[in-house]
Motif scaffolding. Sequence first.
Motif, PDB file in Angstrom:
ATOM      1  N   ALA B 244       0.832  -1.198   0.000  1.00  0.00           N
ATOM      2  CA  ALA B 244       0.000   0.000   0.000  1.00  0.00           C
ATOM      3  C   ALA B 244       0.871   1.253   0.000  1.00  0.00           C
ATOM      4  CB  ALA B 244      -0.924  -0.017   1.214  1.00  0.00           C
ATOM      5  N   GLY B 261      -3.832   1.055  -1.649  1.00  0.00           N
ATOM      6  CA  GLY B 261      -2.846   2.116  -1.435  1.00  0.00           C
ATOM      7  C   GLY B 261      -2.971   3.211  -2.483  1.00  0.00           C
ATOM      8  N   VAL B 264      -5.937   5.422  -1.768  1.00  0.00           N
ATOM      9  CA  VAL B 264      -5.670   6.448  -0.752  1.00  0.00           C
ATOM     10  C   VAL B 264      -4.906   7.600  -1.403  1.00  0.00           C
ATOM     11  CG1 VAL B 264      -4.522   6.965   1.418  1.00  0.00           C
ATOM     12  CG2 VAL B 264      -5.615   4.766   1.113  1.00  0.00           C
ATOM     13  N   SER B 278     -10.027   8.566   0.353  1.00  0.00           N
ATOM     14  CA  SER B 278      -8.867   8.123   1.141  1.00  0.00           C
ATOM     15  C   SER B 278      -9.310   7.400   2.407  1.00  0.00           C
ATOM     16  CB  SER B 278      -8.018   9.319   1.555  1.00  0.00           C
ATOM     17  OG  SER B 278      -7.276   9.768   0.467  1.00  0.00           O
ATOM     18  N   THR B 279     -10.321   7.947   3.064  1.00  0.00           N
ATOM     19  CA  THR B 279     -10.695   7.422   4.369  1.00  0.00           C
ATOM     20  C   THR B 279     -11.113   5.960   4.286  1.00  0.00           C
ATOM     21  OG1 THR B 279     -11.459   9.637   4.891  1.00  0.00           O
ATOM     22  CG2 THR B 279     -12.071   7.895   6.405  1.00  0.00           C
ATOM     23  N   PHE B 280     -12.032   5.645   3.377  1.00  0.00           N
ATOM     24  CA  PHE B 280     -12.541   4.273   3.339  1.00  0.00           C
ATOM     25  C   PHE B 280     -11.502   3.296   2.799  1.00  0.00           C
ATOM     26  CE2 PHE B 280     -16.857   6.406   3.211  1.00  0.00           C
ATOM     27  CZ  PHE B 280     -17.058   6.204   4.559  1.00  0.00           C
ATOM     28  N   GLY B 282      -8.312   3.504   3.101  1.00  0.00           N
ATOM     29  CA  GLY B 282      -7.324   3.286   4.151  1.00  0.00           C
ATOM     30  C   GLY B 282      -7.890   2.401   5.248  1.00  0.00           C
ATOM     31  N   LEU B 283      -9.168   2.608   5.535  1.00  0.00           N
ATOM     32  CA  LEU B 283      -9.820   1.810   6.563  1.00  0.00           C
ATOM     33  C   LEU B 283      -9.795   0.328   6.192  1.00  0.00           C
ATOM     34  CD1 LEU B 283     -11.006   2.952   9.092  1.00  0.00           C
ATOM     35  CD2 LEU B 283     -13.276   2.790   8.095  1.00  0.00           C
ATOM     36  N   ILE B 285      -7.499  -1.193   4.426  1.00  0.00           N
ATOM     37  CA  ILE B 285      -6.156  -1.709   4.701  1.00  0.00           C
ATOM     38  C   ILE B 285      -6.022  -2.005   6.179  1.00  0.00           C
ATOM     39  CG2 ILE B 285      -3.683  -1.245   4.523  1.00  0.00           C
ATOM     40  CD1 ILE B 285      -4.280   0.862   2.449  1.00  0.00           C
ATOM     41  N   LEU B 286      -6.427  -1.029   6.989  1.00  0.00           N
ATOM     42  CA  LEU B 286      -6.273  -1.157   8.430  1.00  0.00           C
ATOM     43  C   LEU B 286      -6.999  -2.400   8.936  1.00  0.00           C
ATOM     44  CD1 LEU B 286      -5.249   0.090  11.036  1.00  0.00           C
ATOM     45  CD2 LEU B 286      -7.344   1.412  11.159  1.00  0.00           C
ATOM     46  N   VAL B 289      -5.272  -5.709   7.836  1.00  0.00           N
ATOM     47  CA  VAL B 289      -4.011  -5.939   8.543  1.00  0.00           C
ATOM     48  C   VAL B 289      -4.276  -6.260  10.009  1.00  0.00           C
ATOM     49  CG1 VAL B 289      -1.821  -4.924   9.193  1.00  0.00           C
ATOM     50  CG2 VAL B 289      -2.744  -4.502   6.936  1.00  0.00           C
ATOM     51  N   LEU B 290      -5.260  -5.586  10.587  1.00  0.00           N
ATOM     52  CA  LEU B 290      -5.636  -5.903  11.973  1.00  0.00           C
ATOM     53  C   LEU B 290      -6.029  -7.365  12.092  1.00  0.00           C
ATOM     54  CD1 LEU B 290      -7.875  -2.988  13.308  1.00  0.00           C
ATOM     55  CD2 LEU B 290      -5.831  -3.903  14.378  1.00  0.00           C
TER      56      LEU B 290
ATOM     57  N   PHE C 140      -1.933  -2.003  19.387  1.00  0.00           N
ATOM     58  CA  PHE C 140      -2.103  -2.966  18.315  1.00  0.00           C
ATOM     59  C   PHE C 140      -2.506  -2.267  17.018  1.00  0.00           C
ATOM     60  CE2 PHE C 140      -4.114  -6.526  16.108  1.00  0.00           C
ATOM     61  CZ  PHE C 140      -3.093  -7.440  16.238  1.00  0.00           C
ATOM     62  N   CYS C 144      -0.692  -1.969  13.077  1.00  0.00           N
ATOM     63  CA  CYS C 144      -1.362  -2.308  11.828  1.00  0.00           C
ATOM     64  C   CYS C 144      -1.620  -1.095  10.941  1.00  0.00           C
ATOM     65  CB  CYS C 144      -2.699  -2.977  12.122  1.00  0.00           C
ATOM     66  SG  CYS C 144      -2.514  -4.449  13.118  1.00  0.00           S
ATOM     67  N   PHE C 148       1.193   6.258   6.014  1.00  0.00           N
ATOM     68  CA  PHE C 148       0.647   7.325   5.175  1.00  0.00           C
ATOM     69  C   PHE C 148      -0.815   7.578   5.488  1.00  0.00           C
ATOM     70  CE2 PHE C 148       0.150   3.382   2.826  1.00  0.00           C
ATOM     71  CZ  PHE C 148      -1.155   3.446   2.387  1.00  0.00           C
ATOM     72  N   TYR C 149      -1.527   6.503   5.873  1.00  0.00           N
ATOM     73  CA  TYR C 149      -2.940   6.660   6.179  1.00  0.00           C
ATOM     74  C   TYR C 149      -3.111   7.480   7.451  1.00  0.00           C
ATOM     75  CZ  TYR C 149      -7.810   5.376   6.961  1.00  0.00           C
ATOM     76  OH  TYR C 149      -9.168   5.407   7.165  1.00  0.00           O
ATOM     77  N   ILE C 153      -5.065  11.037   7.705  1.00  0.00           N
ATOM     78  CA  ILE C 153      -6.207  11.223   8.602  1.00  0.00           C
ATOM     79  C   ILE C 153      -5.926  12.374   9.578  1.00  0.00           C
ATOM     80  CG2 ILE C 153      -7.539  10.143  10.440  1.00  0.00           C
ATOM     81  CD1 ILE C 153      -8.287   9.177   7.688  1.00  0.00           C
TER      82      ILE C 153
END
Lengths: 516, 311, 336
Positions: B244, B261, B264, B278-280, B282-283, B285-286, B289-290, C140, C144, C148-149, C153
Amino acid sequence: MKKRAWYFAVLALAVLMIGSLFAGCQPAEKEAEDYTIIVGLSQTIMTLDPANHRDRVTETVIRNIYDGLVTRKPDGTVVPEIAESWTNPDPLTWEFKIRSGIKFHNGSDLTVEDVKFTFDRVIQEGAMEGETSPRKGLMGPVTEVEIVGDDTIRFVLKKPWPILLAMLPHQQIVSKAYVEEVGSDIATKPMGCGPFKFVEGSIDERIVLERFDDYYGGSPEIPPVGPAPAKRVIFEFMPEVSTRIAALQGGDVHIIHNIPPDMVSTLEADPNVIVKTVEGTRMHMFEMNVTKPPFDDVRVRQAVNYAIDMDAIVKNVLSGYGTVVAGPLLPHGFARDPDLKPYGYDPAKAKKLLEEAGYADGFELVIDTTDELKDVVYAAASMLADVGIEATVRTWDWGVLKEQLLAGERMMCFGNWGNSTLDPSDLLVPKLRSNDRGNYSHYSNPELDALLDAAEVETDREVRKTLYYQAQAIIYEDAPWVFSYVGREIEACRSNVENWQPSTDSRINLHRVKLK
Amino acid sequence: MSQVQVSTDKTVLREYYLLRLRLAGINFLQFINKLRRHPAGMTGLIVLLFFVFIAVADPLIVPHNPKEVHLEDKLLPPAWMEGGKSEYLLGTDQLGMDLFSRIIAGTRISLLIGVLTVGISIMIGTTLGMLSGYYRGTLDNILARFADLLLSFPWLIFAIFTMAVIGPGFGNLVFALTFKGWVGFFRLVRGEVLSEKTKEYVEAARALGQSHFKIMFQEILPNIMNSIIVLGTLRIGFMIIMEASLSFLGLGIQYPEPAWGSMVNVGRNYLLNAWWISTFSGLAILLLVLAINMFGEGLRDILDPRLRRIE
Amino acid sequence: MQAAKIAERILIAIPVVIGIGIIIFLIMRLTPGDPVDIMMGQAGHVSAREIELLTEQWHLNEPLHIQLGYFLRDLARGDLGTSFTKGRPVWDLIKGALPATLELALGAAIFALLLAIPIGVISAVKQNSFIDRASMTVAFFGICMPVFYLGIILMLVFSVKMGVLPTYGRISYEVMLHKVTGFYMLDSIITGNWAALGSTLKHLILPSITLGFPMAAIVARVMRSSMLEVLRNDYVVMARAKGLREFSVIVKHAMRNAMIPTVTVIGLEIGMLLGGNMIVETVFSWPGLGRLVVNSIFVRDYPLVQGVVMVYAFTFVAANLVVDILYTYINPKISI
């Protein structure tokens, strides 16, 4: 060890706290005449040496510190600046009379010696501490600069060059004594005779300039004449569009440029901001590789011209901030044939032409482009699908793409070409003359080459115009490009900024700008 | 005579593998049981499975073609906001492409990049680490130095180079990411082999005259597999972030391919009037990965608690 | 650690850095793209003679091994060459950008440590409490979260929407700071310019948080787990039994020992900070090395890319060395 670490932590905390106390403070309101104008630029600049770059934004900053022999009005007309007047006794000679009483920022007088030195530094090989100026080509066939009298300088040309005047605003006059003293440090400590003198800053961070009180006043053709009204001028570098716009709306900067069309409505809704636009000088086009099928067939090339709805692209992708072009020349440039009309959107005709050329079922196509132009290409690709052409888009790093284009490996590419002189010569010659530097379509036509070569050295304006009319007709008919559009330059300022107009070559000159 | 010998060998081998398989099955059931008592790990697994489902079912569930241009609907806000259209759940980008469809389609790219890069990294890293740790000597020296060199090398430069030479796209991105990615596995395996080598079972195998190859890959490898699996899972998340980041800098997968990526990155220009792009993305990705890391940490706690030390 | 060992480590670092310089040299030249042509841009009035002269000037017309020879010869003289696009010695440009990068890395590290170590300790002491769970969840997320994000934000919320923090540059123009070292925090303290200090800090906040958040997350987790381990040890139990105050038990006895593994992680992370700043510097228009190198790659400014990458490699190696030295200082039983 542990003690020291704690010491450090406590100290750091204390510093942070004290700092944040002061962070809230605002500087006292400035007096009316003492104002600062802040410009948010979209990229960092290369240097502050007028002779050592090829970059427009760099020139924007330099142009506020240095003046040229001549300059341009916002509409593009060339008017005297340091030169008072000029004559053109024969096609190979130009003489410029230098205005008297012009002072450099260090108080010394500007003389013809300085002018000669400036141009020698650009046109002579190895004249910059053993290196050659990358602006040499901008002086075309000028071979020598001679001092004729106390106030006159003569340019000697190898062959006639009708656009000398249009090219001169791109050269700024330096002080001979100063450059000889500081050498290459001129890149960080500029000193010219322009409306503002350099105070501090670096090319990566910000440039701070201050009014030069002994300024001679600039071109009398562009009133008002005299020292700049602004006390200070600051150029900030803000590559992020959102940052730039937020800074303008928040009042942190007064002028910004390079605004994407999609953002205009946001800005127009803000009463504190005025959006100003001006016709740009970058010609956009799809270049088709005429040496390879399917684009070796002129009918296919014309078909693609009919198949892409350029009006819709300008309306939807550029939010209307662009002009569809008819043929290869700028709509507001020199020698454009007003009788040519854009191809127009006609998918039926496109299909018919494709059928005649034997591509009734269309074909597959890869369009190459760079990241910042991708939106247009994507819109175009979706239109090509309607006539059966399966187009995919690839975006590349420019350095890589360019070599492949020149090797003739690609099919079609979308790009643009700067034409700030508004003269056809620096657009048509590099782009369409056989094997020239920017000829990505690999178009080669001896007839066109002859016309372009003749126009290069033709000094009679009318004859030159006819030559370019003929050239345009050939290009229009042969269609090595999908003739696209010229985008408008969109800039914006705070509503209290006066006397500022975006200029057609996208430079920002702050000499006359005021704050209400 | 020799024929019979071979066939007995084969039967023995078959018995042996069946036994192993059954053990693996028992292990798997045990593992699931343990994971059920590890809520974070279980949640991670469930979310991850959901993402995998999305990635597989993607063409069936996207409401729009993720690369379809709708110029008349560009920069529309999410459906619940004023001006949003219900057909574009999360809004549209600057060409009117449906953000929701793009995020769904991007799942496949992210997962594929993560799994592929880690898979290749494991293969290279394990093989080299095994050889290096087992044989030591010059080979070990060279490889260890090379690994150090790579660690002090900004991988971004490699990424740009590969993109330039092979062209932008999927394959070169995998190459660029694995170029440094294998080093982590190399170091892990090498260290493990060094300690395993001294253990009894290896000595025994050697005494029985097994070949080096068999000792390495049939004896040692199964014993260190858990560590590799755990590190591998955790690395997938890392690789997805790296992909990303590269796409964000404009060096990875190019727009309009729906890579998160690059989405975003595209949205960066529209933060002021279209924050949702960008917000969604990136969310997404987050979240992915979480999920991967939660599952990965669950795996680690169950399979290889020692690794907790190596964060 | 003995001086000889340190000297040896430094000597080993030199060939590594030069080796990286050579690899970059080759990579840049094998990558398609002509620096002269890119510099001239997409516009007319470029003469063939001019291109020829510039190509010669930058030795691009010569075979690769000759060019490499020039590069190594200059390197031996301590000369990193002259930037193609900016016409200035690479070393000058690096000197200009390095303080910005280091200041940001320092800001990020301070943010991370000030936040992470107390959180790690408290979480360990109050294991399974609400604070522990909440902060470990946040940590945590920190692991993750793509950098860049996070940057975007933060920018969206604090600058674009709320307008409270700046998103570009290192200092506001209104405070005229006399630059002594290039480290603005230091400069404003030296010159007693408190307004400048405030402005510098304000500009540092968002980039530092963005860059430091992942590090904070990792350090907090490591600190917590090593604290937990230490707290179970006999001497802590003893200290408690002796009736020492809980605070002093934790700070004097437990923390010191728990710091040992943490320091290793911090060292690795600081190396990461220096390498990961390309993205943060790009997002926040931070005039440091990261932005410099990203921009110069696209215009194929070979000398500048080579120079910056070598500096990166050097700082990375140096950071590792410092950690090793620190490590032996905290725990003299270990030698390197």
